[in-house]
Design an enzyme around this catalytic site. Structure first.
Site, PDB file in Angstrom:
ATOM      1  N   LYS A   1      67.164  27.097  44.242  1.00 20.92           N
ATOM      2  CA  LYS A   1      66.084  26.394  44.942  1.00 20.92           C
ATOM      3  C   LYS A   1      65.366  27.343  45.904  1.00 20.92           C
ATOM      4  O   LYS A   1      65.864  28.438  46.209  1.00 20.92           O
ATOM      5  CB  LYS A   1      66.660  25.205  45.714  1.00 20.92           C
ATOM      6  CG  LYS A   1      67.645  25.589  46.816  1.00 20.92           C
ATOM      7  CD  LYS A   1      68.371  24.354  47.368  1.00 20.92           C
ATOM      8  CE  LYS A   1      69.379  24.758  48.427  1.00 20.92           C
ATOM      9  NZ  LYS A   1      70.228  23.616  48.840  1.00 20.92           N
TER      10      LYS A   1
ATOM     11  N   TYR B   1      47.922  42.554  69.624  1.00 23.33           N
ATOM     12  CA  TYR B   1      47.367  41.385  70.297  1.00 23.33           C
ATOM     13  C   TYR B   1      47.962  41.209  71.679  1.00 23.33           C
ATOM     14  O   TYR B   1      49.130  41.491  71.901  1.00 23.33           O
ATOM     15  CB  TYR B   1      47.650  40.127  69.480  1.00 23.33           C
ATOM     16  CG  TYR B   1      46.805  40.017  68.234  1.00 23.33           C
ATOM     17  CD1 TYR B   1      45.412  40.170  68.269  1.00 23.33           C
ATOM     18  CD2 TYR B   1      47.407  39.729  67.008  1.00 23.33           C
ATOM     19  CE1 TYR B   1      44.646  40.054  67.123  1.00 23.33           C
ATOM     20  CE2 TYR B   1      46.646  39.602  65.851  1.00 23.33           C
ATOM     21  CZ  TYR B   1      45.268  39.764  65.915  1.00 23.33           C
ATOM     22  OH  TYR B   1      44.517  39.641  64.796  1.00 23.33           O
TER      23      TYR B   1
HETATM   24  C1  LIG Z   1      71.588  24.136  48.897  1.00 25.20           C
HETATM   25  C2  LIG Z   1      72.734  23.371  48.374  1.00 25.20           C
HETATM   26  C3  LIG Z   1      73.878  24.042  47.881  1.00 25.20           C
HETATM   27  C4  LIG Z   1      74.086  25.538  48.035  1.00 25.20           C
HETATM   28  O1  LIG Z   1      74.690  25.776  49.270  1.00 25.20           O
HETATM   29  P1  LIG Z   1      75.119  27.256  49.710  1.00 25.20           P
HETATM   30  O2  LIG Z   1      75.707  27.067  51.047  1.00 25.20           O
HETATM   31  O3  LIG Z   1      73.860  28.069  49.731  1.00 25.20           O
HETATM   32  O4  LIG Z   1      76.076  27.749  48.684  1.00 25.20           O
HETATM   33  C5  LIG Z   1      74.865  23.280  47.267  1.00 25.20           C
HETATM   34  N1  LIG Z   1      74.734  21.937  47.166  1.00 25.20           N
HETATM   35  C6  LIG Z   1      73.680  21.259  47.663  1.00 25.20           C
HETATM   36  C7  LIG Z   1      73.629  19.775  47.549  1.00 25.20           C
HETATM   37  C8  LIG Z   1      72.654  21.959  48.293  1.00 25.20           C
HETATM   38  O5  LIG Z   1      71.615  21.283  48.808  1.00 25.20           O
END
Ligand SMILES: *Cc1c(COP(=O)(O)O)cnc(C)c1O
Length: 366
Positions: free
Chosen positions: A37, A262
């Site tokens: 993601k 700036y």
């Molecule tokens: C983002 C997410 C993960 C991954 O978590 P990490 O700590 O990056 O391994 C796993 N499960 C769900 C539901 C998530 O939203």
């Protein structure tokens, strides 16, 4: 085409190393779901997924359009969409994505879509809230869920899952164990009533590290793939995947009393040489790194960021560094640098990585 000179190099061999590191912590039959993601945690979800496609059982994304991008790039692996919305259920089906159903609103809408189509045995994932109180059915919802799916073949419960609230924090050990045990109870109801056994999963990266006994059938690994465990010891076993690089656009020789950037935030006390780098807060560098809080590496030497971080640029002090326009600049190339940037920015590495904006060019090197 993105030909920006500020480039995030994604280290494929580091990704593969990190995946293997988690594999050797797991039972041989435990499946791995790679979380890609948020553009693969600020890298490039498509390139990462292509690279990992033969090595993992599942991918997951937060939102439907992230999954669509993977399908459009030709990824065939099953893709779990963690947070679908009513508005994109049809697109989810069109792109053979697998929705997490987390409340009756989304569940009923999906059942209706599935029965109208009609779909046969379409894989869906039921998400349960065991304490995070973010997304998920309550355990008390189980009878109604079961009643709704008892006599239909439009969907198949491909998995049952939950998410730990504090898997990285052993001070919350009791809470985590309690979530795992609630999840086990939920699973028993389904096993008894469903007639088949869905895939079970509750662990994220730090869950795998701290609660390997709760690996069930699959684990969801995000940050660990990208090089970070829950502490320095674990992180040292992993390899850095995100390398942010740029070049020097221009060098200025300024006199005592001259200012840089700036608000004239940096005032030279003596003759100073600065380098301007084409990366700024719009590329994902926090403004908190300005005014000598953060640094970059040029020819292996630290150059402090002087003045404020601009939208598109930073200026660094290279008075003592032998360098010229066009030379390479390392924004970060190690977990230590990424952690340091996160500390200065008063955030966690997740945010530092995912802040890297789409404007930065992304290249996966195998
Ligand atoms: C983002 C997410 C993960 C991954 O978590 P990490 O700590 O990056 O391994 C796993 N499960 C769900 C539901 C998530 O939203």
């Amino acid at each position: 085409m993105n030909n920006h000179v500020t480039v995030l190099e994604i280290d494929g061999s580091a990704l593969a190393h990190n995946l293997d590191y988690f594999k050797q912590k797991l039972q041989p039959e435990t499946k791995i779901l790679a979380v890609v993601k948020a553009f693969g945690y600020g890298s490039d979800g498509v390139q990462v997924a292509k690279f990992l496609e033969d090595k993992v059982a599942y991918f997951s994304v937060a939102y439907a359009h992230e999954g669509i991008a993977l399908r459009e790039a030709g990824i065939q692996t099953p893709i779990l969409v963690l947070h679908p919305q009513l508005q994109n259920l049809q697109a989810i089906v069109d792109y053979r994505l697998e929705p997490a159903l987390y409340n009756f609103n989304i569940f009923s809408a999906f059942l209706e879509l599935a029965s109208n189509a009609p779909l046969i045995n379409y894989p869906v994932h039921l998400k349960f809230n065991t304490g995070l109180n973010r997304l998920g059915f309550w355990h008390t919802d189980i009878p109604e869920i079961l009643a709704n799916i008892k006599d239909i073949n439009n969907i198949k419960v491909q998995s049952l899952f939950s998410h730990l609230a504090a898997s990285e924090d052993l001070n919350e050990n009791n809470f985590n164990i309690n979530q795992i045990s609630n999840f086990t109870g939920i699973v028993q109801h389904f096993y008894k009533n469903l007639g088949y056994e869905p895939i079970l999963h509750i662990l994220n990266t730090s869950g795998v590290i701290n609660y390997p006994k709760a690996q069930f059938d699959m684990v969801r690994i995000g940050i660990g793939l990208y090089g970070f465990g829950n502490d320095d010891k674990e992180t040292a076993q992993l390899k850095n995947t995100h390398n942010l690089k740029s070049i020097i656009s221009q060098i200025h020789e300024i006199k005592p009393g001259d200012t840089v950037g700036y608000n004239r935030a940096f005032i030279a006390k003596k003759a100073t040489k600065t380098a301007t780098i084409p990366v700024g807060h719009a590329d994902g560098l926090s403004r908190k790194l300005g005014n000598k809080k953060g640094f970059v590496l040029i020819n292996n030497q630290k150059a402090e960021i002087v003045g404020n971080v601009c939208m598109d640029m930073i200026m660094v002090n290279v008075t003592k560094i032998n360098c010229k326009e066009g030379d390479e600049v390392i924004l970060f190339n190690s977990q230590k640098m990424i952690q340091n940037i996160s500390d200065i920015s008063e955030t966690i590495v997740y945010e530092t990585l995912t802040a890297i904006s789409p404007r930065v060019k992304k290249i996966l090197k195998e």
